[in-house]
Design a protein around this motif. Structure first.
Motif, PDB file in Angstrom:
ATOM      1  N   VAL A  42       0.847  -1.199   0.000  1.00 21.88           N
ATOM      2  CA  VAL A  42       0.000   0.000   0.000  1.00 21.88           C
ATOM      3  C   VAL A  42       0.884   1.252   0.000  1.00 21.88           C
ATOM      4  CG1 VAL A  42      -1.666   1.338   1.359  1.00 21.88           C
ATOM      5  CG2 VAL A  42      -1.953  -1.144   1.130  1.00 21.88           C
ATOM      6  N   ALA A  43       1.939   1.243   0.833  1.00 23.70           N
ATOM      7  CA  ALA A  43       2.837   2.401   0.920  1.00 23.70           C
ATOM      8  C   ALA A  43       3.520   2.654  -0.431  1.00 23.70           C
ATOM      9  CB  ALA A  43       3.896   2.146   1.990  1.00 23.70           C
ATOM     10  N   TRP A  44       4.016   1.591  -1.038  1.00 20.61           N
ATOM     11  CA  TRP A  44       4.774   1.700  -2.291  1.00 20.61           C
ATOM     12  C   TRP A  44       3.882   2.157  -3.448  1.00 20.61           C
ATOM     13  CZ3 TRP A  44       4.439  -1.871  -6.589  1.00 20.61           C
ATOM     14  CH2 TRP A  44       5.433  -1.690  -7.558  1.00 20.61           C
ATOM     15  N   GLN A  45       2.748   1.484  -3.590  1.00 23.34           N
ATOM     16  CA  GLN A  45       1.885   1.779  -4.736  1.00 23.34           C
ATOM     17  C   GLN A  45       1.222   3.147  -4.585  1.00 23.34           C
ATOM     18  OE1 GLN A  45       1.767   0.669  -7.537  1.00 23.34           O
ATOM     19  NE2 GLN A  45      -0.253   0.263  -8.399  1.00 23.34           N
ATOM     20  N   SER A  46       0.847   3.538  -3.353  1.00 21.57           N
ATOM     21  CA  SER A  46       0.211   4.850  -3.182  1.00 21.57           C
ATOM     22  C   SER A  46       1.224   5.968  -3.451  1.00 21.57           C
ATOM     23  CB  SER A  46      -0.424   4.994  -1.800  1.00 21.57           C
ATOM     24  OG  SER A  46       0.557   4.861  -0.800  1.00 21.57           O
ATOM     25  N   ALA A  47       2.496   5.723  -3.122  1.00 21.20           N
ATOM     26  CA  ALA A  47       3.528   6.733  -3.402  1.00 21.20           C
ATOM     27  C   ALA A  47       3.770   6.834  -4.911  1.00 21.20           C
ATOM     28  CB  ALA A  47       4.821   6.375  -2.678  1.00 21.20           C
ATOM     29  N   ARG A  48       3.792   5.680  -5.585  1.00 24.78           N
ATOM     30  CA  ARG A  48       3.990   5.692  -7.044  1.00 24.78           C
ATOM     31  C   ARG A  48       2.892   6.490  -7.741  1.00 24.78           C
ATOM     32  NH1 ARG A  48       3.559   0.229  -9.526  1.00 24.78           N
ATOM     33  NH2 ARG A  48       4.720   0.887 -11.347  1.00 24.78           N
ATOM     34  N   LEU A  49       1.674   6.350  -7.216  1.00 25.78           N
ATOM     35  CA  LEU A  49       0.532   7.026  -7.840  1.00 25.78           C
ATOM     36  C   LEU A  49       0.334   8.433  -7.276  1.00 25.78           C
ATOM     37  CD1 LEU A  49      -2.027   4.051  -7.841  1.00 25.78           C
ATOM     38  CD2 LEU A  49      -0.601   4.845  -9.731  1.00 25.78           C
ATOM     39  N   ARG A  50       1.238   8.840  -6.375  1.00 22.84           N
ATOM     40  CA  ARG A  50       1.143  10.149  -5.707  1.00 22.84           C
ATOM     41  C   ARG A  50      -0.243  10.384  -5.105  1.00 22.84           C
ATOM     42  NH1 ARG A  50       5.891  12.108  -7.119  1.00 22.84           N
ATOM     43  NH2 ARG A  50       6.651  11.759  -9.240  1.00 22.84           N
ATOM     44  N   LEU A  51      -0.743   9.368  -4.456  1.00 19.37           N
ATOM     45  CA  LEU A  51      -2.072   9.438  -3.846  1.00 19.37           C
ATOM     46  C   LEU A  51      -2.041  10.351  -2.623  1.00 19.37           C
ATOM     47  CD1 LEU A  51      -4.909   7.830  -3.988  1.00 19.37           C
ATOM     48  CD2 LEU A  51      -4.012   6.654  -1.988  1.00 19.37           C
ATOM     49  N   ASP A  52      -3.074  11.187  -2.490  1.00 19.88           N
ATOM     50  CA  ASP A  52      -3.207  12.020  -1.292  1.00 19.88           C
ATOM     51  C   ASP A  52      -3.909  11.167  -0.234  1.00 19.88           C
ATOM     52  OD1 ASP A  52      -3.758  13.790   0.694  1.00 19.88           O
ATOM     53  OD2 ASP A  52      -5.018  15.118  -0.533  1.00 19.88           O
ATOM     54  N   LEU A  53      -3.136  10.688   0.754  1.00 24.03           N
ATOM     55  CA  LEU A  53      -3.686   9.758   1.751  1.00 24.03           C
ATOM     56  C   LEU A  53      -4.730  10.418   2.649  1.00 24.03           C
ATOM     57  CD1 LEU A  53      -0.339   8.003   2.686  1.00 24.03           C
ATOM     58  CD2 LEU A  53      -2.248   6.910   1.530  1.00 24.03           C
ATOM     59  N   ALA A  54      -4.736  11.754   2.664  1.00 25.87           N
ATOM     60  CA  ALA A  54      -5.718  12.471   3.485  1.00 25.87           C
ATOM     61  C   ALA A  54      -7.071  12.552   2.779  1.00 25.87           C
ATOM     62  CB  ALA A  54      -5.203  13.869   3.797  1.00 25.87           C
ATOM     63  N   ASP A  55      -7.107  12.216   1.499  1.00 27.62           N
ATOM     64  CA  ASP A  55      -8.347  12.266   0.725  1.00 27.62           C
ATOM     65  C   ASP A  55      -9.064  10.916   0.869  1.00 27.62           C
ATOM     66  OD1 ASP A  55     -10.272  12.133  -1.268  1.00 27.62           O
ATOM     67  OD2 ASP A  55      -9.086  13.260  -2.724  1.00 27.62           O
ATOM     68  N   ALA A  56     -10.078  10.885   1.737  1.00 28.82           N
ATOM     69  CA  ALA A  56     -10.724   9.611   2.098  1.00 28.82           C
ATOM     70  C   ALA A  56     -11.306   8.902   0.888  1.00 28.82           C
ATOM     71  CB  ALA A  56     -11.796   9.858   3.142  1.00 28.82           C
ATOM     72  N   ARG A  57     -11.903   9.684  -0.041  1.00 31.98           N
ATOM     73  CA  ARG A  57     -12.518   9.049  -1.207  1.00 31.98           C
ATOM     74  C   ARG A  57     -11.478   8.453  -2.139  1.00 31.98           C
ATOM     75  NH1 ARG A  57     -16.965  11.949  -4.653  1.00 31.98           N
ATOM     76  NH2 ARG A  57     -16.092  10.961  -6.499  1.00 31.98           N
ATOM     77  N   ALA A  58     -10.412   9.215  -2.343  1.00 31.83           N
ATOM     78  CA  ALA A  58      -9.337   8.727  -3.222  1.00 31.83           C
ATOM     79  C   ALA A  58      -8.713   7.466  -2.622  1.00 31.83           C
ATOM     80  CB  ALA A  58      -8.287   9.817  -3.405  1.00 31.83           C
ATOM     81  N   LEU A  59      -8.546   7.468  -1.305  1.00 31.71           N
ATOM     82  CA  LEU A  59      -7.949   6.302  -0.638  1.00 31.71           C
ATOM     83  C   LEU A  59      -8.850   5.081  -0.807  1.00 31.71           C
ATOM     84  CD1 LEU A  59      -5.791   4.989   1.188  1.00 31.71           C
ATOM     85  CD2 LEU A  59      -7.069   5.856   3.176  1.00 31.71           C
ATOM     86  N   SER A  60     -10.141   5.290  -0.618  1.00 32.03           N
ATOM     87  CA  SER A  60     -11.061   4.159  -0.711  1.00 32.03           C
ATOM     88  C   SER A  60     -11.104   3.615  -2.147  1.00 32.03           C
ATOM     89  CB  SER A  60     -12.415   4.591  -0.153  1.00 32.03           C
ATOM     90  OG  SER A  60     -13.444   4.212  -0.975  1.00 32.03           O
ATOM     91  N   GLU A  61     -11.078   4.502  -3.146  1.00 30.52           N
ATOM     92  CA  GLU A  61     -11.059   4.031  -4.549  1.00 30.52           C
ATOM     93  C   GLU A  61      -9.757   3.295  -4.853  1.00 30.52           C
ATOM     94  OE1 GLU A  61     -11.863   7.417  -7.030  1.00 30.52           O
ATOM     95  OE2 GLU A  61     -13.940   7.518  -6.285  1.00 30.52           O
ATOM     96  N   PHE A  62      -8.683   3.825  -4.327  1.00 30.16           N
ATOM     97  CA  PHE A  62      -7.367   3.198  -4.543  1.00 30.16           C
ATOM     98  C   PHE A  62      -7.365   1.773  -3.974  1.00 30.16           C
ATOM     99  CE2 PHE A  62      -3.394   2.303  -2.158  1.00 30.16           C
ATOM    100  CZ  PHE A  62      -2.548   2.033  -3.229  1.00 30.16           C
ATOM    101  N   LEU A  63      -7.885   1.630  -2.753  1.00 32.55           N
ATOM    102  CA  LEU A  63      -7.860   0.312  -2.103  1.00 32.55           C
ATOM    103  C   LEU A  63      -8.789  -0.669  -2.824  1.00 32.55           C
ATOM    104  CD1 LEU A  63      -7.774   1.442   1.641  1.00 32.55           C
ATOM    105  CD2 LEU A  63      -5.912   0.372   0.361  1.00 32.55           C
ATOM    106  N   GLU A  64      -9.919  -0.151  -3.298  1.00 30.47           N
ATOM    107  CA  GLU A  64     -10.846  -1.016  -4.033  1.00 30.47           C
ATOM    108  C   GLU A  64     -10.178  -1.572  -5.293  1.00 30.47           C
ATOM    109  OE1 GLU A  64     -14.916   0.476  -5.308  1.00 30.47           O
ATOM    110  OE2 GLU A  64     -14.802   0.836  -3.129  1.00 30.47           O
ATOM    111  N   GLY A  65      -9.365  -0.723  -5.920  1.00 31.35           N
ATOM    112  CA  GLY A  65      -8.718  -1.130  -7.176  1.00 31.35           C
ATOM    113  C   GLY A  65      -7.452  -1.955  -6.975  1.00 31.35           C
ATOM    114  N   LEU A  66      -6.966  -1.998  -5.742  1.00 30.05           N
ATOM    115  CA  LEU A  66      -5.695  -2.696  -5.496  1.00 30.05           C
ATOM    116  C   LEU A  66      -5.981  -4.186  -5.262  1.00 30.05           C
ATOM    117  CD1 LEU A  66      -2.630  -2.268  -5.128  1.00 30.05           C
ATOM    118  CD2 LEU A  66      -3.057  -1.797  -2.709  1.00 30.05           C
ATOM    119  N   GLN A  67      -5.661  -4.986  -6.287  1.00 33.64           N
ATOM    120  CA  GLN A  67      -5.990  -6.421  -6.236  1.00 33.64           C
ATOM    121  C   GLN A  67      -4.727  -7.225  -6.512  1.00 33.64           C
ATOM    122  OE1 GLN A  67      -8.908  -7.554  -5.419  1.00 33.64           O
ATOM    123  NE2 GLN A  67     -10.210  -5.745  -5.634  1.00 33.64           N
ATOM    124  N   PRO A  68      -3.805  -7.295  -5.549  1.00 34.89           N
ATOM    125  CA  PRO A  68      -2.544  -7.984  -5.828  1.00 34.89           C
ATOM    126  C   PRO A  68      -2.728  -9.490  -5.982  1.00 34.89           C
ATOM    127  CG  PRO A  68      -2.707  -7.449  -3.499  1.00 34.89           C
ATOM    128  CD  PRO A  68      -3.902  -6.832  -4.154  1.00 34.89           C
TER     129      PRO A  68
END
Ligand code: DC
Length: 238
Positions: A42-68
Motif C-alpha cells: 500500500v505504501a509503495w503503490q500509493s507513493a507511485r501514484l502520488r495518492l493524497d492519503l488524506a483524501d478519504a474518497r481517493a484512498l477508498s477508490e485506490f484500495l478497491e482497485g488494489l488487487q494484488p
C-alpha cells in the motif's frame, strides 16, 4: 496430516518473525502469509501514484482497485500488481517508514485484514505481523509474540540490508526501528501488542532454529497431530 490450524507470529521488526514463520510453514506444510508486505505494498503503490492519503474518497477508490496476486513458498511471500512483481521494491528503507504511516489508517487496516482472512480461509496458515493474534485472527489456535533487544534487531536488519548493499550506520538503523516501533505500538487502530494467549519468546540470544524448536514444542501441545513424525525427528537433532 493434522488439523489445518492458524498460527500467528507477531512482534516488532527484526525480532525474527519472517525467518521463523517461513521455517514453521515449511516444516508444517502450511501457507506462509506476511502481513507487513501488504502494508508495504500500500505504501509503495500509493507513493507511485502520488495518492493524497488524506483524501478519504481517493484512498477508498485506490484500495478497491488494489488487487494484488500472491504467491508464497518456503522462500518467501511475493506480491504482484498489474503483472509487475512488487516484492523487490518493498524492503527499501523509505517504504519501511511509509508502511508504518499508512498502517495507522483504518481503511488500510480493513483492506489488509480482509486480504489475509480471504487467503487464510482454508486454514493451514502461518501468518506474521503486528496484530494477527489480537485483531486479524483472534481465534488462531496457536499464537506467538517474538521480541528482542533493539540493538540485536538493528544488527539483524543491517545484515539483511548489507546483502543489498544499502549503507546505513548502526545508529541510523536502530533509530529507524525505534521510530517504527513507537508508531506501531502507539497507534489507536490495532496497535502492536502480544495477545493475552500468545507465547512470548525473547529471541535476543537465540538463533532461528532454537526459536522454531520452542514454537514446535508449543504447537505439539496445542495441535497434536499438526507436528508429524518428521518434525519430531528434526527437533531431536536440532
Ligand atoms: O513486518 P514489516 O516490518 O514488514 O511491517 C511493515 C510495517 O507494516 C510495520 O512497521 C507496521 C505495519 N504492519 C502493521 O501495522 N500490522 C501488521 N500486522 C503488519 C505490519
Amino acid at each position: 496430516m493434522g488439523p489445518r490450524a492458524i498460527i500467528t507470529i507477531d512482534g516488532p521488526a527484526g525480532a525474527g518473525k519472517s525467518t521463523v514463520a517461513k521455517l514453521l510453514a515449511a516444516t508444517l506444510g502450511y501457507l506462509y502469509l506476511d502481513s507487513g508486505a501488504l502494508y508495504r505494498l500500500v505504501a509503495w503503490q500509493s507513493a507511485r501514484l502520488r495518492l493524497d492519503l488524506a483524501d478519504a474518497r481517493a484512498l477508498s477508490e485506490f484500495l478497491e482497485g488494489l488487487q494484488p496476486e500472491m504467491t508464497t513458498d518456503s522462500q518467501g511471500f511475493h506480491l504482484w500488481v498489474d503483472g509487475l512483481e512488487a516484492t523487490p521494491f518493498l524492503r527499501e528503507p523509505q517504504v519501511s517508514q511509509q508502511s508504518s504511516r499508512v498502517a495507522i489508517l483504518p481503511p488500510v487496516r480493513t483492506w489488509v485484514t480482509g486480504k489475509l482472512r480471504q487467503w487464510a480461509q482454508n486454514g493451514g496458515v502461518v501468518a506474521e505481523g503486528r496484530d494477527l493474534g489480537t485483531v486479524v485472527f483472534p481465534q488462531a489456535e496457536c499464537k506467538f509474540y517474538l521480541d528482542a533487544a533493539l540493538e540485536t534487531r538493528a544488527a539483524r536488519r543491517r545484515r539483511e540490508w548489507q546483502k543489498d548493499e544499502t549503507p546505513l550506520s548502526p545508529e541510523k538503523v536502530a533509530q529507524e526501528l525505534a521510530d517504527r516501533d513507537r508508531r506501531d505500538a502507539n497507534r489507536a487502530a490495532a496497535p502492536m501488542r502480544a495477545a493475552a494467549d500468545a507465547v512470548v519468546i525473547d529471541t535476543t540470544d537465540l538463533n532461528p532454529q532454537e526459536v522454531v524448536k520452542q514454537c514446535l514444542v508449543r504447537i505439539g501441545e496445542v495441535l497434536p497431530g499438526a507436528a508429524g513424525p518428521e518434525i519430531k525427528l528434526e527437533m531431536k537433532t536440532g
